[in-house]
Design an enzyme around this catalytic site. Sequence first.
Site, short mmCIF file in Angstrom:
data_model
loop_
_atom_site.label_atom_id
_atom_site.label_comp_id
_atom_site.label_asym_id
_atom_site.label_seq_id
_atom_site.Cartn_x
_atom_site.Cartn_y
_atom_site.Cartn_z
N GLY A 127 4.70 4.77 6.19
CA GLY A 127 5.13 4.35 4.85
C GLY A 127 5.00 5.51 3.88
O GLY A 127 5.86 5.71 3.01
N GLN A 183 3.93 -3.56 1.38
CA GLN A 183 3.07 -4.76 1.38
C GLN A 183 3.87 -6.05 1.21
O GLN A 183 3.27 -7.12 1.06
CB GLN A 183 2.03 -4.67 0.24
CG GLN A 183 1.04 -3.53 0.39
CD GLN A 183 0.04 -3.73 1.54
OE1 GLN A 183 -0.06 -4.82 2.12
NE2 GLN A 183 -0.69 -2.69 1.88
N SER A 232 6.32 0.09 6.55
CA SER A 232 5.39 0.76 7.46
C SER A 232 5.04 -0.17 8.63
O SER A 232 4.62 -1.31 8.42
CB SER A 232 4.12 1.13 6.69
OG SER A 232 3.14 1.61 7.57
N CYS A 282 -9.02 5.91 -3.81
CA CYS A 282 -9.06 7.19 -4.51
C CYS A 282 -10.48 7.75 -4.53
O CYS A 282 -11.47 7.03 -4.41
CB CYS A 282 -8.52 7.08 -5.92
SG CYS A 282 -9.66 6.40 -7.07
C1 LIG Z 1 2.13 -0.11 -1.04
C2 LIG Z 1 1.90 0.91 0.01
N1 LIG Z 1 2.72 1.95 0.12
C3 LIG Z 1 2.57 2.90 1.06
C4 LIG Z 1 1.53 2.83 1.95
C5 LIG Z 1 1.37 3.91 2.98
O1 LIG Z 1 1.73 3.47 4.25
P1 LIG Z 1 1.22 4.25 5.56
O2 LIG Z 1 -0.19 3.86 5.78
O3 LIG Z 1 2.12 3.79 6.65
O4 LIG Z 1 1.39 5.70 5.28
C6 LIG Z 1 0.62 1.77 1.89
C7 LIG Z 1 -0.53 1.69 2.80
O5 LIG Z 1 -1.50 1.02 2.55
C8 LIG Z 1 0.82 0.78 0.90
O6 LIG Z 1 -0.02 -0.26 0.78
#
Ligand SMILES: Cc1ncc(COP(=O)(O)O)c(C=O)c1O
Length: 384
Positions: free
Chosen positions: A69, A178, A199, A325
């Site tokens: 993702g 999500q 993802s 973070c």
């Molecule tokens: C809203 C959102 N975007 C992007 C990501 C990143 O996905 P990935 O873990 O596959 O890199 C996450 C992962 O928690 C997410 O919750």
Amino acid sequence: MIYFDNSATTQVNPAALDTYNKVSKEIWGNPSSLHKLGDRSHQLLEASRKQIADLLGVKPYEIFFTSSGSESDNWALKGTALAKKEFGNHIITSSVEHAAVSNSVRALEDLGFRVTVLPVDKDGRVNPADLKAALDHETILVSIMGVNNEVGSIQPIKEISEILEDYPNVTFHVDNVQALGKNIWSEVFTPRVDFMSLSSHKFHAPRGVGILYKKAGKMIKPLIDGGGQEKALRSSTENLPAIAATAKAMRLYLEDEKQNAKQESQVREKIMTYLKDKPGIHIFSQDNDKFAPSILCFALEGIRGETLVHTLEDKGIFTSTTSACSSRSGVEGSTLSAMKVDDSIATGAIRLSFDPSNTVEEADKFIEIFDDIYQHFAEINHLK
Ligand SMILES: Cc1ncc(COP(=O)(O)O)c(C=O)c1O
């Protein structure tokens, strides 16, 4: 064990794992190879792409495979900015995006792009009127997530889409990592969306596959150059076993979407009803259709989120703090700080994230165990 951390990752579906193993063993040729092993792999790659496209209601040539993702988000933002820099330099996003989006935007800012970060209301939702006001003749890109990963609020993607109908040259990206399988798809994926990220490991597929939907005709520059895979837009040998398993997992995940979302809602409602009106407890997710059913974020005043997560873990319950973070306060840049939740409360937040396999009995068990912790802390912190 009770696993309430499904927004972090999900357990691989055994059927998807079977597919992964079978493809690894039997269909291991490189899809780009000219011989018959390559042909077989190529066919499976395209069949997987078609299945995913059909499930999402888009065309197979609009589906691109990445590694995660995060990569899909990085690519959508940086690839669009690079492709469109001659047309303008303004990017709009929200203050509650996942770091894969917010840090990509920051990197683009360092490269000279002008960025507007939209505020959110107390539920973590942007106001479409703010977006409208922020659009100008230099705006090339808007990136707003479908479902927030910390509190679960659903962004007003439909209203934003309507506004953007009047700005056909503005690229619209939605991070839906999500949002899949939560029975809210039409809320977060409209015909106006140009790019959309998913993802694999959030829906019981193995890790290592990201999906980027790219509407036909939309411009994007590659970030990974090489042998020309994925129509020369995203090079590197395709992770076929995981891609085939992703197609399988997605089909199974979406099979009973309505019932699944109902199940998650019931678990969330049960726990929320217990938490409501308890002195010292602050709930940041709501039990209504403006929130995905899968996430419940709350804080217990006077106890740090990390401590609560580990205390629950000791009792066999797996949850997470909301923000990954690493800033000093631990909440800077998080959704809760954008929602103007006081730092002293936000540092106590934890996130429970559900899956259709979670049961009301697990919710009852959580309540029983959490109540012990709560009574103890409430007493020493004089919350009662
Ligand atoms: C809203 C959102 N975007 C992007 C990501 C990143 O996905 P990935 O873990 O596959 O890199 C996450 C992962 O928690 C997410 O919750």
